[in-house]
Design a protein around this motif. Structure first.
Motif, short mmCIF file in Angstrom:
data_model
loop_
_atom_site.label_atom_id
_atom_site.label_comp_id
_atom_site.label_asym_id
_atom_site.label_seq_id
_atom_site.Cartn_x
_atom_site.Cartn_y
_atom_site.Cartn_z
N TRP A 1 30.94 81.35 -16.10
CA TRP A 1 29.98 80.70 -16.75
C TRP A 1 30.32 80.74 -18.21
N PRO A 2 30.49 79.71 -19.07
CA PRO A 2 30.71 79.54 -20.62
C PRO A 2 29.16 80.01 -20.85
N HIS B 1 23.18 83.34 -22.47
CA HIS B 1 22.62 81.96 -22.12
C HIS B 1 23.81 81.13 -21.65
N VAL B 2 23.59 80.88 -20.39
CA VAL B 2 24.68 79.98 -19.81
C VAL B 2 24.62 78.69 -20.58
N ILE B 3 25.54 78.03 -20.99
CA ILE B 3 25.48 76.82 -21.58
C ILE B 3 25.88 75.49 -20.96
N ASP B 4 25.50 74.43 -21.02
CA ASP B 4 25.59 73.16 -20.54
C ASP B 4 25.57 73.02 -19.13
N TRP C 1 31.75 84.69 -21.70
CA TRP C 1 31.64 84.31 -20.19
C TRP C 1 30.65 85.34 -19.46
N LEU C 2 29.85 84.55 -18.54
CA LEU C 2 29.26 85.32 -17.64
C LEU C 2 29.78 85.25 -16.27
N VAL C 3 29.97 86.31 -15.33
CA VAL C 3 30.88 86.19 -14.27
C VAL C 3 29.80 86.78 -13.15
N ASP C 4 29.65 85.95 -12.19
CA ASP C 4 28.65 85.96 -11.30
C ASP C 4 29.31 86.82 -10.01
N THR D 1 34.04 73.35 -21.15
CA THR D 1 34.28 73.93 -19.68
C THR D 1 33.02 74.29 -19.14
N GLY D 2 31.97 74.28 -19.59
CA GLY D 2 30.70 74.59 -18.69
C GLY D 2 30.20 73.20 -17.97
#
Length: 332
Positions: A236-237, A258-261, A227-230, A322-323
């Motif tokens: 973000w998945p 790389h944030v997917i979807d 996950w990327l958490v802004d 989830t994305g």
């Protein structure tokens, strides 16, 4: 939670307090058990629950060449200690001069005079004071002298004692799943998103690149689901790459997510560059390898994204990622 970054910041006349001491690197499940007992003891005594920690880590001061890498930075450590319900955190700046204080001097100036402790909650393996000469029995004896109780806590774990060492070993092996089991949550790095070589964008997989100064241990090279958490707290998945990207020459070791979807339409007011984000590692998908040609690499990256999507898909979602509802981000 109040956060004091020195004795001078503690309010005059503070107390009574129930106090614990530790480095708390990782704030793993063992640390959380200690902090929960601290909070429970404070509630029973109608006192404030206070944790004492040190920055930098004492090993970084005494043995800088042999000090272990920190699992997380002070920012995340503070946030997670607060989530355990602690009323106040006292972060003491650790220096060689500070380390000269005897066990008695440390207890008198910090635990008694500054915090007004009525109880100290510590593990039986505690060490404190100059040369680490103070131990659990020392604390008991000083408690009798200064009028505070001492509550001992046994090691906790499932088979093996939960420890920062176990987490570091797991991350070095790329076993982020075991690290998450000991931590009680996925391992997180935190740092600023910076510009890179833009190869990901050219290949159709734009990435958010963490600055080399990011906090937290970098796991073993490979590709991970995570996950990327802004800065706004949006999760973000992501498919996360760790390593030097051996398909291309002259690329240093880096962490890029790389944030997917993402939706096709751009969101102009959303930009990760310059943001201080978190990158969480859920599962290792594969090691980092070199590919013969860009086409083979793109094929593998598509497979990585599909695997990451499957790992991160919530149970009972009926196959939806989830994305799919996440906003788009402009990254490299």
């Amino acid at each position: 939670m109040q956060h004091w970054t020195g004795l001078e910041a503690v309010p005059a006349g503070f107390g009574p307090a129930v106090v614990t001491i530790g480095n708390f690197d990782g704030v793993h499940r063992g640390h959380c058990a200690v902090l929960r007992q601290l909070v429970g003891e404070a509630e029973r005594r109608d006192a404030a629950a206070v944790a004492i920690t040190f920055d930098p880590h004492p090993r970084q001061v005494h043995q800088p060449d042999q000090a272990p890498p920190l699992i997380m930075g002070l920012e995340d450590r503070t946030e997670l200690i607060a989530e355990c319900g602690v009323d106040a955190l006292l972060t003491l700046h650790y220096t060689l001069d500070f380390a000269q204080a005897t066990a008695q001097e440390f207890v008198e100036s910090v635990i008694v005079d500054a915090l007004g402790a009525c109880t100290v909650v510590i593990g039986h393996d505690v060490r404190f004071g100059c040369g680490n000469h103070g131990d659990f029995q020392t604390m008991v004896e000083l408690g009798r002298r200064y009028g505070f109780d001492v509550v001992g806590i046994d090691d906790v774990g499932s088979g093996r004692r939960w420890s920062s060492t176990w987490i570091r070993e797991s991350l070095a092996a790329g076993d982020v799943a075991t690290a998450a089991e000991v931590l009680g949550r996925p391992h997180r790095m935190r740092g600023e998103v910076v510009h890179g070589a833009a190869r990901g964008r050219e290949l159709g997989f734009p990435t958010a690149n963490l600055a080399p100064t990011a906090d937290g241990i970098i796991p073993a090279d490979g590709v991970y689901a995570g996950w990327l958490v802004d800065e706004a707290g949006t999760r973000w998945p992501a498919a996360i790459s760790v390593g030097s990207n051996p398909t291309f020459e002259g690329v240093g070791r880096q962490v890029e997510a790389h944030v997917i979807d993402r939706p096709d339409e751009p969101v102009e007011d959303f930009d990760l560059y310059g943001q201080r984000v978190g990158v969480e590692f859920v599962e290792r998908l594969r090691p980092m390898v070199a590919y013969r040609g860009v086409d083979a690499l793109i094929e593998q990256m598509n497979d990585d994204v599909a695997q990451a999507r499957a790992v991160l898909r919530p149970r009972g979602s009926g196959g939806e990622s989830t994305g799919e509802t996440a906003p788009a981000a402009r990254t490299e």
